[in-house]
Each structure stands twice: as structure tokens, then as C-alpha cells.
Design an enzyme around this catalytic site. Structure first.
Site, mmCIF file in Angstrom:
data_model
loop_
_atom_site.group_PDB
_atom_site.id
_atom_site.type_symbol
_atom_site.label_atom_id
_atom_site.label_comp_id
_atom_site.label_asym_id
_atom_site.label_seq_id
_atom_site.Cartn_x
_atom_site.Cartn_y
_atom_site.Cartn_z
ATOM 1 N N ASP A 123 -15.717 37.974 40.184
ATOM 2 C CA ASP A 123 -16.456 36.952 40.913
ATOM 3 C C ASP A 123 -17.857 36.794 40.329
ATOM 4 O O ASP A 123 -18.537 37.781 40.034
ATOM 5 C CB ASP A 123 -16.539 37.368 42.392
ATOM 6 C CG ASP A 123 -17.152 36.300 43.275
ATOM 7 O OD1 ASP A 123 -16.553 35.223 43.395
ATOM 8 O OD2 ASP A 123 -18.226 36.557 43.839
ATOM 9 N N GLU B 111 -9.139 51.938 28.132
ATOM 10 C CA GLU B 111 -8.592 53.285 28.283
ATOM 11 C C GLU B 111 -7.225 53.261 28.974
ATOM 12 O O GLU B 111 -6.521 54.276 29.011
ATOM 13 C CB GLU B 111 -9.550 54.156 29.096
ATOM 14 C CG GLU B 111 -10.894 54.395 28.420
ATOM 15 C CD GLU B 111 -11.848 55.178 29.312
ATOM 16 O OE1 GLU B 111 -11.381 55.735 30.341
ATOM 17 O OE2 GLU B 111 -13.055 55.230 28.990
#
Length: 549
Positions: free
Chosen positions: A208, A268
Site C-alpha cells: 500500500d 530468501e
């Protein structure tokens, strides 16, 4: 025909993906309190999967006082009791896995609720460990705010706090103080909340107001916006926010390094993605380009360019062409509707009898563009914007600017599942948080399932058509010169080349196939049947044509 197979395990699954936005409080209520919940989402996942989408995007469901319908978070790592529990969320995730749906969640990190423990501690004194976690500034000598920055939701972008005897910055509601991303500890804390959900298995984040994270450290005043009073791009008579050129309260260069840290965290994990919301006026596409370039920041972004009232070939061609010119090393996500704008059927249609035709043509255009796409719940039913009385409003933005601006509640009314059930089958309770318009109930899922020519079936067929052609996922797009208000372009990838022609006018139009396409073979496109006579395509009003080249 080149078939796109399921992309499970593909790190680039998001590229060209179709993402279905769920607004949790309006999707399905299972408790009878009139508010949707996570168990309701789980209940309706088979329906979402039946549309042929790749992922769902959940608007905020975190713990919140709900001053801005959950975009004011007080606990990033929990589910608001209104929506259920973390166990409910885990159950939903497991069901999505069974159905092959990825899960993207809204991450609202530019600001928090003023009820968040971080802010409660920060405002307590100027010396506590989190004193600098928000944007605090002394008043001017005359007691006024530090500068001229404004809130999108009306009034100054600063609020006085009597405890600290300072102002704090808020781009939105007074109860939504902005975090100070210049503080490394804030960045670490925010990234820890992202990791919490990654560890829980979510596949990505819709970020957002992603260009609002940083502010100008010098707190320089924004200059006035220089605009053409005849232009359609600004509404300065409704909201003074548009009267400023927002050079200093958002889109600061420091954001780049933070986005790299965010991307490094996501890298990751396998097959994760980000989609950023960029609201930056006429600079939006440039900001999008910067944020998605280099494969080390965001995966993709969307702007408000196609969320306008203009459904014309000239506008769409202009926006997409500019995007292709500017965004040379990034990826865009397109949408015609979301939870913040008037539903696109209402924006685009000129007369009520066009509703169904506009709804079908819009998804056909959207699914043919280069980029990923977002669909907003209910648009697959062709729902129009709901007309609500002032006393029914819940959106603080609409309440603040009524009646010049009626707010966002008209696109947030509950989803309709059963035409003859109370509240359209959304809730077993006596009252819903927003009323269900009778006109919406007539367009409920069960009614459209029984009609082979419905907008709902057209969406399924169109998304299946998109999935069947590799060029529509990430192939090149080249526009063709056309007469009148026709939108024509070629999508190609490998040995597949497809020609699309869309008539966005309300009159019959002819399209002469260019000489190099003389051997084009018409390809059945769901919902449309134009004729081809001696290399001339005859398009009815609001019609579409596709051919294999």
C-alpha cells in the site's frame, strides 16, 4: 495453440498472472455479524479457483481499530477478531494450496494506527526508545504546522500532540501517523513483520502507498501544482491535496535502498512476489519504472492510470505506450477496478443497457495487455457502483468530502452469491455493514451460473483464452495505426503472433487488415463474433476481433 501450463514452482509465476482481489469484510460472512471473515473466504475459494486466476490478494485483515477499514494497523502479526484467528488464516492457506492458488496480502507499512504500541510509546516522550519511530516536528514560532503538507483525507498533514508538544505527520487520517523510515530501527521492525507472514507461507505482498515511505528530512514546503484548468486529471475543486506538487512528502530517493532490502528478504524464499501501489500523479509511470528496474527492488507495480473514467482507445494506447517507453526494465500490473475507485462498469458505460457489453469488453481488453492483471471481487458479475445514502457511509474519506465526493463505499458493498437469499447470500445475519443493493442481488453468482451468456461465464472463458496463449503472459505488444477509436495491437512470443482489434465506440467500425496480415486467420474470441469480408473486419459497437498471424 500454445498452451501455458501450470507454473507451480516457477519463480516468475507472477509475470502475467491474474490476481483476484478479495475485500474481506465484504466477501462472505459466516458468523451473522454482517461482516465478512476469513472462514468465509475459505468457503468461497473453490469459486475463486473456478475463475481461472493464479492468486488472491487479501485487503487488510490485521488487528485494527478500523478507522480506515483496516488500513490503520495496530498489530501487523495478528488477525483482527472481526475476521477470525491466525488458525483460520492457516486453514485458508492450506485450502489455497490444494486449489493451486497463491496468496498475496496487503502490507500497509507507510503508517500505522495511533493505537499501535509503537506509536503509543513514541508519543509518550521525546527520549523513549521509539521516540524517533514516527515523524515528529516542532511547530513554527506562531504555533502552526511545520510546513504546508496536506492530508489526502482532508486538512493539514500534521496533528498537534499535547504530550510531546510537537506535531506528527499523517498522509491520511489523523489516526494514521506516518512511520519514520529514515530510522534504521523502523526499517528492521517493518521487515520483521514481513518475515512473519513469509514464514507463514504467503506468496507475496501488495504494498500500500509504496512511494509514501520516506519524507524530505528538511521538511521543505511543496510547491503549488501548475495545471491546465481544462484538464481532466485534477479535481482541485474537491480536494485541495491536488493543488500541490508533492515533491517532498513522498517519492523520496531514499526509498530505493529500502526496497532493495525488502527484495533481499523476499529472495530468501522461493517463488515470492511484490506488487506496489504507486500514486504519484503524472510521475507515476516513472516511479514505477524506477521501483521495478534491475530485478533488485519490487517485482511489479500498478498505477492509477487505467483507473480513470476514460475507456477509449486513445487513452489506453497512450497509457500503455508511455509505459512501454518508460518501463523498459520492469513489470506493470494493470487493473480497471479496485476497492478505492468507482466500479469500472459505471465509469465506462454511457447508458444502463451497456452494462453487460462494457463488462465483457473491459475484461477482454485487460486480459490482452502486456503485464499482470488484478481483478476486483464482483467485477466478474458486472456489478455497478452502489448508490448509498449519506447515513449508510462508513468511509471517512467520503464522509469528509460529501457530497462533492461520495467516497469509496459504493464499490465496497457485499459480494452477492444467491439472488433470492437475504443480503444476496452474503450474510445469515439481520444487517450487513453496508447495504446490499437489490440491483446487485439480481446479478448474484447463482443467477449467472445458470446463464451461459452471463458476464461471469465470459470472465471464465476469457481468462481461459488468456491462459491458452503464451504470448498473452509476457509476449511483446506492438500497437497499429487505426482509424476512429479503434485499439489495435499485436502480441507475440516465439512463433505465436496474435492480432487484437477492439472497437470502443458506440458505432459500427471497419478495420482494414494491413497488407502484411493478409493471411491472418480469425481466432474465436469469447463473447464476440465480428465478420471478416475481403480483408475488412466489420466490428459492431463495443466489439472485439482476434486473429492468428
Amino acid at each position: 495453440m500454445t498452451t501455458v501450463t501450470a507454473r507451480k514452482g516457477d519463480p516468475d509465476w507472477w509475470r502475467g498472472a491474474v490476481i483476484y482481489q478479495v475485500y474481506p469484510r465484504s466477501f462472505q460472512d459466516t458468523t451473522g455479524d454482517g461482516i465478512g471473515d476469513i472462514k468465509g473466504i475459505t468457503q468461497r475459494l473453490p469459486y475463486i479457483a473456478s475463475l481461472g486466476v493464479d492468486a488472491i490478494w487479501l485487503s487488510p485483515f490485521f488487528t485494527s481499530p478500523m478507522a480506515d477499514m483496516g488500513y490503520d494497523v495496530s498489530d501487523y502479526c495478528n488477525v483482527d477478531p472481526m475476521f477470525g484467528t491466525l488458525a483460520d488464516f492457516d486453514e485458508m492457506m492450506a485450502e489455497c494450496e490444494k486449489l493451486g492458488l497463491k496468496v498475496v496480502i496487503d502490507q500497509v507499512i507507510s503508517h500505522t494506527s495511533d493505537q499501535h504500541p509503537w506509536f503509543i510509546e513514541s508519543r509518550a516522550s521525546r527520549t523513549n526508545p521509539r521516540a524517533d519511530w514516527y515523524i515528529w516536528a516542532d511547530p513554527k514560532p506562531d504555533g502552526t504546522a511545520p510546513n504546508n503538507w496536506l492530508s489526502i483525507f482532508g486538512g493539514p498533514g500534521w496533528e498537534w500532540d499535547g504530550v510531546r508538544k510537537q506535531y506528527y505527520m499523517h498522509n491520511f487520517l489523523i489516526s494514521q501517523p506516518d512511520l519514520n523510515f529514515h530510522n534504521p530501527d523502523v526499517q528492521k521492525a517493518v521487515l520483521a513483520t514481513v518475515k512473519f507472514w513469509l514464514d507463514r507461507g504467503v506468496h507475496g505482498f501488495r504494498l500500500d502507498t509504496v512511494n509514501y515511505y520516506f519524507h524530505d528530512k528538511q521538511l521543505r514546503n511543496n510547491p503549488p501544482m501548475v495545471y491546465d484548468p481544462d484538464s481532466t486529471g485534477l479535481e482541485t475543486d474537491t480536494n485541495p491535496y491536488s493543488m500541490q506538487n508533492h515533491l517532498y512528502d513522498k517519492s523520496q530517493p531514499e526509498n530505493i535502498e529500502f526496497l532493495k532490502k525488502l527484495r533481499s528478504l523476499l529472495d530468501e524464499y522461493d517463488c515470492r512476489t511484490t506488487v506496489g501501489e504507486v500514486g504519484d500523479g503524472d510521475r507515476s509511470l516513472s516511479t514505477l519504472s524506477i521501483y521495478t528496474s534491475g530485478n533488485d527492488k519490487l517485482h511489479m507495480c500498478y498505477t492509477f492510470d487505467l483507473l480513470s473514467p476514460r475507456f477509449t482507445a486513445d487513452h489506453i494506447r497512450g497509457v500503455v505506450s508511455k509505459c512501454q517507453e518508460i518501463v523498459t526494465d520492469g513489470w506493470v500490473c494493470w487493473a480497471f477496478s479496485n476497492h478505492d475507485v468507482i466500479r469500472h462498469v459505471t465509469r465506462f458505460m454511457e447508458t444502463p443497457d451497456e452494462r453487460e457489453r462494457i463488462a465483457k469488453l473491459a475484461i477482454s481488453v485487460l486480459s490482452s495487455l502486456r503485464g499482470s492483471i488484478c481483478l476486483y471481487q464482483g467485477e466478474e458479475l458486472g456489478l455497478e457502483e452502489a448508490e448509498l445514502a449519506f447515513e449508510d457511509l462508513r468511509d471517512p474519506y467520503g464522509i469528509r468530502f460529501w457530497p462533492a465526493f461520495k467516497g469509496r463505499d459504493g464499490c465496497r458493498t457485499p459480494m452477492v452469491w444467491e439472488a433470492k437469499a437475504p443480503h444476496g447470500g452474503f450474510s445469515p445475519g439481520a444487517k450487513t455493514w453496508l447495504p446490499v443493493p437489490p440491483a446487485h442481488a439480481k446479478l448474484a453468482v447463482d443467477a449467472q451460473e445458470a446463464d451461459a451468456s452471463s458476464v461471469l461465464h465470459h470472465y471464465r472463458q476469457t481468462l481461459a483464452f488468456r491462459k491458452a496463449h503464451a504470448s498473452l503472459y509476457d509476449g511483446d505488444l506492438t500497437f497499429l495505426e487505426t482509424q476512429a477509436d479503434l485499439l489495435a495491437f499485436v502480441r507475440e512470443k516465439g512463433d505465436e503472433r496474435l492480432l487484437f482489434v477492439f472497437n470502443l465506440t458506440r458505432s459500427v467500425q471497419d478495420f482494414l487488415l494491413p497488407a502484411q496480415f493478409a493471411s491472418a486467420t480469425p481466432l474465436a474470441m469469447p463473447g464476440f463474433a465480428p465478420t471478416l469480408e475481403e480483408k475488412v473486419v466489420k466490428l459492431e459497437a463495443l466489439d472485439a476481433f482476434c486473429a492468428k498471424l
